[in-house]
Design an enzyme around this catalytic site. Structure first.
Site, PDB file in Angstrom:
ATOM      1  N   ARG A 123      45.702  38.811  45.243  1.00 23.73           N
ATOM      2  CA  ARG A 123      44.315  39.175  45.571  1.00 23.73           C
ATOM      3  C   ARG A 123      44.161  39.466  47.060  1.00 23.73           C
ATOM      4  O   ARG A 123      43.457  40.391  47.459  1.00 23.73           O
ATOM      5  CB  ARG A 123      43.359  38.043  45.183  1.00 23.73           C
ATOM      6  CG  ARG A 123      43.144  37.893  43.707  1.00 23.73           C
ATOM      7  CD  ARG A 123      42.113  36.811  43.427  1.00 23.73           C
ATOM      8  NE  ARG A 123      42.632  35.467  43.576  1.00 23.73           N
ATOM      9  CZ  ARG A 123      41.898  34.414  43.921  1.00 23.73           C
ATOM     10  NH1 ARG A 123      40.620  34.561  44.202  1.00 23.73           N
ATOM     11  NH2 ARG A 123      42.430  33.217  43.988  1.00 23.73           N
ATOM     12  N   TYR A 157      55.028  40.799  39.824  1.00 25.50           N
ATOM     13  CA  TYR A 157      53.721  41.115  39.255  1.00 25.50           C
ATOM     14  C   TYR A 157      53.536  42.625  39.140  1.00 25.50           C
ATOM     15  O   TYR A 157      54.065  43.377  39.964  1.00 25.50           O
ATOM     16  CB  TYR A 157      52.582  40.596  40.160  1.00 25.50           C
ATOM     17  CG  TYR A 157      52.516  39.106  40.324  1.00 25.50           C
ATOM     18  CD1 TYR A 157      51.724  38.317  39.479  1.00 25.50           C
ATOM     19  CD2 TYR A 157      53.212  38.462  41.349  1.00 25.50           C
ATOM     20  CE1 TYR A 157      51.635  36.941  39.653  1.00 25.50           C
ATOM     21  CE2 TYR A 157      53.137  37.081  41.519  1.00 25.50           C
ATOM     22  CZ  TYR A 157      52.347  36.332  40.670  1.00 25.50           C
ATOM     23  OH  TYR A 157      52.270  34.974  40.833  1.00 25.50           O
ATOM     24  N   ASP A 201      45.527  32.924  37.542  1.00 21.02           N
ATOM     25  CA  ASP A 201      44.068  32.985  37.484  1.00 21.02           C
ATOM     26  C   ASP A 201      43.613  33.409  36.083  1.00 21.02           C
ATOM     27  O   ASP A 201      44.341  34.124  35.387  1.00 21.02           O
ATOM     28  CB  ASP A 201      43.536  33.999  38.502  1.00 21.02           C
ATOM     29  CG  ASP A 201      43.668  33.503  39.936  1.00 21.02           C
ATOM     30  OD1 ASP A 201      43.701  32.275  40.135  1.00 21.02           O
ATOM     31  OD2 ASP A 201      43.742  34.351  40.850  1.00 21.02           O
ATOM     32  N   ASP A 235      38.785  39.805  43.809  1.00 19.56           N
ATOM     33  CA  ASP A 235      39.084  40.306  42.467  1.00 19.56           C
ATOM     34  C   ASP A 235      37.763  40.471  41.718  1.00 19.56           C
ATOM     35  O   ASP A 235      36.690  40.497  42.331  1.00 19.56           O
ATOM     36  CB  ASP A 235      40.074  39.386  41.723  1.00 19.56           C
ATOM     37  CG  ASP A 235      39.512  37.994  41.431  1.00 19.56           C
ATOM     38  OD1 ASP A 235      38.323  37.729  41.740  1.00 19.56           O
ATOM     39  OD2 ASP A 235      40.261  37.153  40.894  1.00 19.56           O
TER      40      ASP A 235
END
Length: 234
Positions: A186, A80, A52, A94
């Site tokens: 998310r 991540y 993203d 988000d």
């Protein structure tokens, strides 16, 4: 220094995607740099897994014949790091959208966070965000969301092999996650907030690994051109 033949035969480039760049922009930057350096009318360039715009980190970009490896790379485990902000929710899960609801956080303790984590380990089901590029009836989900239309999004099975909280400074909770292909961090942020009897959204995200590939040796797309020879004149 890599040659034209190297890029056409196939290169696997590790790129550290900057904040606010789309994955498409990063690919275009690499593609344009190669075409310009070698006076190429066309060359295949693609990425193995979207990030993203609000996320940074590892983007694997394949050139030439190596674009055939994209599907294989996409299937690898991802790592991540990031931050979940509790006490609120956003429609996109988000910071792409504004906080639309707020919740109490006074009850959230280190013990509650620690006892909640196991719910998110192993094979779990998650609902992808409505603000995502997944398609339903030939249309992207985010298109429905931006039109304010309700859409039924099916749950999907994912695997979280590691979920570690690395720092707690409420309302922020920093984490490291190792997960399967198709995982929406998310959605984890949103679901984790609910599991804490509050709300949560993703306020920072960085992809650090894809399989054995590490962001530590990745290159910024804006400096990639400096690794190329100056434009050849035919």
């Amino acid at each position: 220094m890599k040659t034209k033949e190297d890029f056409l035969e196939g290169q696997l480039l590790l790129v550290d995607k900057p904040l606010n760049w789309t994955s498409f922009q990063a690919v275009n930057k690499i593609k344009w740099g190669i075409r310009k350096a070698f006076n190429l009318k066309k060359i295949k360039v693609g990425h193995a897994g979207t990030l993203d715009p609000l996320a940074t980190g590892l983007l694997i970009i394949c050139t030439g014949k190596f674009t055939k490896k994209i599907t294989e790379i996409q299937g690898q485990t991802k790592e991540y790091t990031g931050t979940i902000t509790v006490g609120g929710t956003t429609p996109s899960f988000d910071l792409e959208t504004e906080v639309n609801k707020t919740f109490a956080t006074e009850h959230i303790t280190q013990e509650l966070i620690s006892t909640t984590i196991p719910q998110f380990l192993g094979e779990i089901e998650q609902v992808p965000p409505v603000f995502s590029a997944l398609k339903k009836d030939g249309k992207r989900l985010y298109e429905y969301a931006r039109e304010g239309k309700e859409v039924d999004v099916k749950k999907r099975q994912i695997t979280i092999s590691e979920f570690e909280v690395t720092a707690i400074n409420l309302p922020e909770i920093e984490f490291r996650i190792v997960c399967s292909k198709g995982t929406y961090i998310r959605s984890i942020a949103n679901d984790f907030g609910k599991a804490l009897n509050s709300g949560g959204y993703l306020s920072a995200l960085r992809r650090t690994k894809i399989g054995d590939y590490n962001v530590n040796i990745a290159i910024d797309p804006t400096t990639f051109e400096k690794t190329l020879p100056k434009s050849e004149n035919i």
